[in-house]
Design a protein around this motif. Sequence first.
Motif, PDB file in Angstrom:
ATOM      1  N   UNK A  51       0.834  -1.207   0.000  1.00 44.72           N
ATOM      2  CA  UNK A  51       0.000   0.000   0.000  1.00 44.72           C
ATOM      3  C   UNK A  51       0.863   1.249   0.000  1.00 44.72           C
ATOM      4  N   UNK A  52       0.472   2.187  -0.848  1.00 43.89           N
ATOM      5  CA  UNK A  52       1.061   3.514  -0.882  1.00 43.89           C
ATOM      6  C   UNK A  52       0.029   4.421  -0.223  1.00 43.89           C
ATOM      7  N   UNK A  53       0.373   4.960   0.948  1.00 44.18           N
ATOM      8  CA  UNK A  53      -0.605   5.616   1.814  1.00 44.18           C
ATOM      9  C   UNK A  53      -0.391   7.128   1.835  1.00 44.18           C
ATOM     10  N   UNK A  54      -1.451   7.864   1.530  1.00 44.77           N
ATOM     11  CA  UNK A  54      -1.468   9.322   1.644  1.00 44.77           C
ATOM     12  C   UNK A  54      -2.116   9.663   2.980  1.00 44.77           C
ATOM     13  N   UNK A  55      -1.415  10.437   3.799  1.00 50.41           N
ATOM     14  CA  UNK A  55      -1.894  10.805   5.130  1.00 50.41           C
ATOM     15  C   UNK A  55      -2.363  12.253   5.099  1.00 50.41           C
ATOM     16  N   UNK A  56      -3.549  12.495   5.646  1.00 56.15           N
ATOM     17  CA  UNK A  56      -4.081  13.848   5.769  1.00 56.15           C
ATOM     18  C   UNK A  56      -4.414  14.104   7.233  1.00 56.15           C
ATOM     19  N   UNK A  57      -3.668  15.007   7.860  1.00 54.65           N
ATOM     20  CA  UNK A  57      -3.919  15.404   9.248  1.00 54.65           C
ATOM     21  C   UNK A  57      -4.598  16.767   9.204  1.00 54.65           C
ATOM     22  N   UNK A  58      -5.844  16.812   9.623  1.00 52.68           N
ATOM     23  CA  UNK A  58      -6.627  18.042   9.574  1.00 52.68           C
ATOM     24  C   UNK A  58      -7.473  18.164  10.842  1.00 52.68           C
ATOM     25  N   UNK A  59      -8.095  19.325  11.003  1.00 52.97           N
ATOM     26  CA  UNK A  59      -8.908  19.593  12.189  1.00 52.97           C
ATOM     27  C   UNK A  59     -10.208  18.803  12.195  1.00 52.97           C
ATOM     28  N   UNK A  60     -10.703  18.419  11.012  1.00 59.77           N
ATOM     29  CA  UNK A  60     -11.944  17.634  10.941  1.00 59.77           C
ATOM     30  C   UNK A  60     -11.809  16.612   9.817  1.00 59.77           C
ATOM     31  N   UNK A  61     -12.654  15.594   9.879  1.00 61.51           N
ATOM     32  CA  UNK A  61     -12.635  14.576   8.838  1.00 61.51           C
ATOM     33  C   UNK A  61     -13.055  15.164   7.489  1.00 61.51           C
ATOM     34  N   UNK A  62     -13.972  16.113   7.517  1.00 65.49           N
ATOM     35  CA  UNK A  62     -14.397  16.763   6.283  1.00 65.49           C
ATOM     36  C   UNK A  62     -13.225  17.519   5.637  1.00 65.49           C
ATOM     37  N   UNK A  63     -12.444  18.210   6.467  1.00 67.00           N
ATOM     38  CA  UNK A  63     -11.280  18.942   5.948  1.00 67.00           C
ATOM     39  C   UNK A  63     -10.243  17.972   5.387  1.00 67.00           C
ATOM     40  N   UNK A  64     -10.052  16.836   6.045  1.00 63.26           N
ATOM     41  CA  UNK A  64      -9.100  15.836   5.550  1.00 63.26           C
ATOM     42  C   UNK A  64      -9.557  15.273   4.213  1.00 63.26           C
ATOM     43  N   UNK A  65     -10.833  14.957   4.109  1.00 68.27           N
ATOM     44  CA  UNK A  65     -11.364  14.422   2.852  1.00 68.27           C
ATOM     45  C   UNK A  65     -11.261  15.461   1.745  1.00 68.27           C
ATOM     46  N   UNK A  66     -11.530  16.715   2.060  1.00 71.46           N
ATOM     47  CA  UNK A  66     -11.446  17.787   1.073  1.00 71.46           C
ATOM     48  C   UNK A  66     -10.008  17.971   0.585  1.00 71.46           C
ATOM     49  N   UNK A  67      -9.041  17.746   1.473  1.00 72.97           N
ATOM     50  CA  UNK A  67      -7.628  17.919   1.130  1.00 72.97           C
ATOM     51  C   UNK A  67      -7.113  16.811   0.209  1.00 72.97           C
ATOM     52  N   UNK A  68      -7.862  15.747   0.086  1.00 75.88           N
ATOM     53  CA  UNK A  68      -7.456  14.624  -0.766  1.00 75.88           C
ATOM     54  C   UNK A  68      -8.231  14.691  -2.072  1.00 75.88           C
ATOM     55  N   UNK A  69      -7.845  15.643  -2.912  1.00 75.04           N
ATOM     56  CA  UNK A  69      -8.539  15.821  -4.180  1.00 75.04           C
ATOM     57  C   UNK A  69      -7.889  14.983  -5.284  1.00 75.04           C
ATOM     58  N   UNK A  70      -8.497  15.009  -6.451  1.00 77.47           N
ATOM     59  CA  UNK A  70      -8.017  14.182  -7.559  1.00 77.47           C
ATOM     60  C   UNK A  70      -6.603  14.565  -7.981  1.00 77.47           C
ATOM     61  N   UNK A  71      -6.267  15.844  -7.954  1.00 74.26           N
ATOM     62  CA  UNK A  71      -4.926  16.285  -8.333  1.00 74.26           C
ATOM     63  C   UNK A  71      -3.873  15.681  -7.411  1.00 74.26           C
ATOM     64  N   UNK A  72      -4.119  15.732  -6.098  1.00 75.87           N
ATOM     65  CA  UNK A  72      -3.166  15.176  -5.135  1.00 75.87           C
ATOM     66  C   UNK A  72      -3.082  13.653  -5.277  1.00 75.87           C
ATOM     67  N   UNK A  73      -4.225  13.023  -5.487  1.00 74.50           N
ATOM     68  CA  UNK A  73      -4.211  11.572  -5.669  1.00 74.50           C
ATOM     69  C   UNK A  73      -3.419  11.169  -6.915  1.00 74.50           C
ATOM     70  N   UNK A  74      -3.538  11.925  -7.978  1.00 75.43           N
ATOM     71  CA  UNK A  74      -2.769  11.618  -9.192  1.00 75.43           C
ATOM     72  C   UNK A  74      -1.266  11.684  -8.925  1.00 75.43           C
ATOM     73  N   UNK A  75      -0.837  12.647  -8.134  1.00 76.12           N
ATOM     74  CA  UNK A  75       0.596  12.735  -7.789  1.00 76.12           C
ATOM     75  C   UNK A  75       1.032  11.509  -6.989  1.00 76.12           C
ATOM     76  N   UNK A  76       0.176  11.038  -6.099  1.00 74.02           N
ATOM     77  CA  UNK A  76       0.497   9.825  -5.334  1.00 74.02           C
ATOM     78  C   UNK A  76       0.567   8.624  -6.272  1.00 74.02           C
ATOM     79  N   UNK A  77      -0.358   8.551  -7.205  1.00 67.87           N
ATOM     80  CA  UNK A  77      -0.375   7.437  -8.163  1.00 67.87           C
ATOM     81  C   UNK A  77       0.897   7.433  -9.010  1.00 67.87           C
ATOM     82  N   UNK A  78       1.305   8.602  -9.498  1.00 68.62           N
ATOM     83  CA  UNK A  78       2.533   8.692 -10.293  1.00 68.62           C
ATOM     84  C   UNK A  78       3.726   8.220  -9.460  1.00 68.62           C
TER      85      UNK A  78
END
Length: 123
Positions: A51-78
Amino acid sequence: MNRHAAEKRGRGGEALACWYLRLKGWRILARRARVPGGEVDIVARRGSTLAFVEVKARASEEAAAFALDEWRLRRVVVAAERLAPRYMKANDDIRIDALFIVPGRWPRHLPDVWQGDSSRRRY
């Protein structure tokens, strides 16, 4: 929040994520693995799952989910595609996971968050 504080929170979140994954039976192979085109916060293995794991530490779960957008995920995939040959073994399942770190809550591990062409490759 300034860059230094964000960096400190990010490193703390990654450390907590590593401990959480270890408690769940994962072996941490790398942290902050960088390649041209991207970075992976954590590379972990449990059995034949890599597993290649992207970690998002935020004040709320909604903020963490928002921070994991498609652009950031594509960089992780690359980055994962470029790092996979270093860590994979024959017949591995390879996936992209996310782990949300929110104060006062247990970490939330979301397996296999990438649904693009690179998801769940078996080598």
